[in-house]
Design a protein around this motif. Structure first.
Motif, mmCIF file in Angstrom:
data_model
loop_
_atom_site.group_PDB
_atom_site.id
_atom_site.type_symbol
_atom_site.label_atom_id
_atom_site.label_comp_id
_atom_site.label_asym_id
_atom_site.label_seq_id
_atom_site.Cartn_x
_atom_site.Cartn_y
_atom_site.Cartn_z
ATOM 1 N N PRO A 279 30.744 53.949 40.111
ATOM 2 C CA PRO A 279 32.121 53.808 40.627
ATOM 3 C C PRO A 279 33.170 54.236 39.614
ATOM 4 O O PRO A 279 34.292 54.597 40.001
ATOM 5 C CB PRO A 279 32.223 52.319 40.950
ATOM 6 N N TRP B 208 34.056 61.566 48.462
ATOM 7 C CA TRP B 208 33.888 61.389 47.025
ATOM 8 C C TRP B 208 33.801 59.904 46.675
ATOM 9 O O TRP B 208 32.945 59.490 45.886
ATOM 10 C CB TRP B 208 35.026 62.062 46.288
ATOM 11 N N LYS B 209 34.637 59.088 47.279
ATOM 12 C CA LYS B 209 34.604 57.649 47.043
ATOM 13 C C LYS B 209 33.264 57.060 47.461
ATOM 14 O O LYS B 209 32.654 56.270 46.737
ATOM 15 C CB LYS B 209 35.747 56.963 47.799
ATOM 16 N N ASP C 277 38.393 63.141 49.740
ATOM 17 C CA ASP C 277 38.434 61.985 48.849
ATOM 18 C C ASP C 277 37.611 60.839 49.396
ATOM 19 O O ASP C 277 37.016 60.069 48.621
ATOM 20 C CB ASP C 277 39.889 61.536 48.653
ATOM 21 N N THR C 278 37.552 60.718 50.727
ATOM 22 C CA THR C 278 36.746 59.652 51.339
ATOM 23 C C THR C 278 35.274 59.849 51.011
ATOM 24 O O THR C 278 34.561 58.891 50.655
ATOM 25 C CB THR C 278 36.954 59.638 52.860
ATOM 26 N N ARG D 10 35.271 57.514 39.849
ATOM 27 C CA ARG D 10 36.500 57.592 40.650
ATOM 28 C C ARG D 10 37.758 57.480 39.779
ATOM 29 O O ARG D 10 38.812 58.010 40.140
ATOM 30 C CB ARG D 10 36.511 56.505 41.719
ATOM 31 N N THR D 11 37.645 56.769 38.674
ATOM 32 C CA THR D 11 38.821 56.565 37.810
ATOM 33 C C THR D 11 38.780 57.418 36.543
ATOM 34 O O THR D 11 39.766 57.456 35.800
ATOM 35 C CB THR D 11 38.927 55.081 37.412
ATOM 36 N N CYS E 290 30.493 58.011 45.000
ATOM 37 C CA CYS E 290 30.522 57.233 43.761
ATOM 38 C C CYS E 290 29.898 55.858 43.964
ATOM 39 O O CYS E 290 29.199 55.338 43.072
ATOM 40 C CB CYS E 290 31.954 57.094 43.258
ATOM 41 N N GLU E 291 30.111 55.252 45.127
ATOM 42 C CA GLU E 291 29.533 53.935 45.397
ATOM 43 C C GLU E 291 28.018 54.023 45.534
ATOM 44 O O GLU E 291 27.276 53.215 44.964
ATOM 45 C CB GLU E 291 30.151 53.351 46.672
#
Length: 418
Positions: free
Chosen positions: A285, A275-276, A272-273, A288-289, A279-280
Motif C-alpha cells: 500500500p 492502481w489503488k 487511479d482506481t 500509493r504514497t 497496491c492493496e
C-alpha cells in the motif's frame, strides 16, 4: 421450435462447393464452409498435389499424401476427388460437377482457371446460378493482376509488416506467420454467405473477386487515420519498447515473471482506481504514497524502477492464482500462455469445448480445434477429418454424375481421372 430444440441440420446444409484451393488462404475459406455444413469437394490432381499434403508434422511418420497434420487441420470436413483439368474428358467432368453445385472457390494466380476453360463466363454457361470466388494476391483486375503473392508478401504489400517490430529497430520484424492467408479465407467465406443470400432472393449467381492484399490494407485503418489526422507514425522512434503502452498511457503495463520456467503474467493499471486496488492486492500500500509512484506522471518517469519492484513481487508466485486475485480486485491481468496452456489446460477453453478428439485412418486419434462459433439452433460441426486422396471418386462420379463403373474405368485409363 425453441433454442432447446435445435434443428438437426447445419447452417449451410445442402450447399455444394467445388474446391480448387491449395496452400492456406483458399482452404481456410472452404474449411469454414465445411464446418458450417456445406458439402465441400476438393478437386485434386495426383501430378500436382497441394504441397500442404506433404507439410509437417506427420505424427505417425512421413507417409503422404494423407499423413500430414496441417493438411488434415486445414481440410477437415471435405471430400476429395482426383481429376486432370487439362484433359478434355477431365474438364468435362468438372463442368458436369459445376452444373450440380452452388459455389466454386479457387486461390490460384489470376489466369489459371481461365486457361483451363473455366472462366466465370464459362462456368456460368454450365450453371447460371453458380457463385465463383477467386482469391488472389491483387485480384483479377488492374495492372498487377498477374503478379503472384504468398501470405507474407501480401502482408508486406498491405503495410502490415511495416507496422510490426520494436520502435527503435531499423527494420520491421514481420509477423512470423501467414496471418493474411487466414484473414483472406475468412473474408471469402463471409462473402460467399452474402452471395448465397442474394441468389436465394434473385435466383442469380455472381463472381466474387477478392484481393488478399486489400484484405490486409483494411486492417491498417486505425494507423492510417492516426497518421493522416495526428501525424503519428505507428512505429515512432522513441516509443517505449516491449509491452509498455504508448496510448493510452498506463503504468504499470508490462509482463512480469512468475513461478516456473519462462512463466509470465501481464498486469496493467489504466486508472487511479485500478492502481489503488493493485497496491492493496500486492501488499504494497505504500506504493500509493511513494512520490515516485503516487501519480501517473510520476510512474511514467520511474517506470523502470516500478517494473523491477513488481517483478520481484510476482516472481515465485503461481501465475494463474495471482491472475485470479488481481481480476477479483478489478485489476486487468492475464497469464502469458503457451500452446499447451491454452489448448489443453485453460479452463475457459475447456468450458467452451474448444478442442475435440478426432480419428483419422492414417494419423489415428488426435486432438484438434473445434468450431469457434456456437449456434443455439443449428449445429455447425461435422466430425470428418481431412480426406484421403480421391476418397470420394465413386460418390461424385457414380452417384452425383451418374457414370457407370465401365465409364469410370475408361476415364481412369485415359488419364482424365488422375
Amino acid at each position: 421450435m425453441t433454442d432447446s430444440e435445435p434443428n438437426t441440420k447445419p447452417p449451410l446444409d445442402g450447399v455444394r462447393v467445388v474446391d480448387f484451393t491449395w496452400i492456406v488462404a483458399g482452404p481456410t475459406c472452404t474449411r469454414l464452409l465445411g464446418d458450417l455444413g456445406a458439402e465441400v469437394i476438393r478437386v485434386e490432381n495426383e501430378q500436382t498435389l497441394d504441397s500442404i499434403r506433404f507439410g509437417r508434422p506427420h505424427p505417425n511418420g512421413f507417409d503422404p499424401p494423407d499423413s500430414g497434420a496441417m493438411f488434415n487441420w486445414l481440410d477437415r470436413n471435405k471430400r476429395s476427388i482426383t481429376v486432370n483439368a487439362r484433359h478434355p474428358d477431365g474438364l468435362d467432368l468438372i463442368k458436369r460437377l459445376i452444373r450440380v453445385s452452388d459455389v466454386v472457390v479457387e486461390n490460384y494466380s489470376s489466369r489459371i482457371l481461365e486457361n483451363w476453360g473455366l472462366s466465370f463466363e464459362e462456368q456460368r454457361a454450365e450453371n447460371p446460378q453458380i457463385i465463383y470466388v477467386s482469391l488472389s494476391g491483387f485480384g483479377h483486375s488492374g495492372p498487377q493482376r498477374d503478379y503472384s503473392t504468398w501470405g507474407p508478401t501480401a502482408q508486406a504489400l498491405s503495410g502490415l509488416t511495416a507496422m510490426s517490430g520494436l520502435p527503435e529497430a531499423p527494420e520491421p520484424a514481420g509477423w512470423g506467420y501467414s496471418y493474411l492467408d487466414h484473414m483472406a479465407g475468412f473474408t471469402a467465406a463471409a462473402a460467399i454467405t452474402a452471395a448465397l443470400k442474394h441468389r436465394r432472393e434473385t435466383g442469380t449467381g455472381q463472381w466474387i473477386d477478392l484481393s488478399q492484399v486489400e484484405t490486409g490494407m483494411a486492417l491498417t485503418g486505425p494507423a492510417t487515420l492516426d497518421f493522416t489526422v495526428n501525424g503519428r507514425r505507428y512505429r515512432e522512434t522513441g516509443n517505449p519498447p516491449g509491452n509498455r503502452s504508448v496510448w493510452p498511457q498506463a503504468v504499470p503495463h508490462n509482463t512480469y515473471p512468475t513461478a516456473g520456467d519462462d512463466n509470465w503474467i501481464m498486469i496493467t493499471c489504466t486508472s487511479d482506481t485500478e492502481w489503488k486496488a493493485f497496491c492493496e492486492v500486492s501488499d504494497h500500500p505504500h506504493w500509493r504514497t511513494d512520490r515516485r509512484f503516487a501519480t501517473l506522471p510520476a510512474r511514467l518517469r520511474h517506470e523502470d524502477e516500478l517494473d523491477e519492484q513488481i517483478g520481484s513481487w510476482t516472481a515465485g508466485q503461481d501465475g494463474r492464482t495471482l491472475m485470479q486475485r488481481l481480476q477479483a480486485a478489478d485489476v486487468p491481468a492475464g497469464v502469458v500462455q503457451n500452446g499447451v496452456d491454452l489448448v489443453v489446460n485453460d479452463p475457459q477453453m475447456k468450458a467452451r469445448e474448444w478442442t475435440v478428439t478426432r480419428d483419422h485412418p492414417v494419423i489415428g486419434e488426435h486432438l484438434t480445434d473445434g468450431l469457434q462459433i456456437h449456434f443455439s439452433r443449428t449445429p455447425a460441426h461435422r466430425d470428418r477429418p481431412g480426406p484421403p486422396l480421391g476418397e470420394a471418386n465413386h460418390y461424385v462420379f457414380a452417384e452425383l454424375l451418374g457414370l457407370s463403373d465401365e465409364q469410370i474405368a475408361e476415364l481412369q485409363m485415359n488419364g482424365a481421372m488422375g
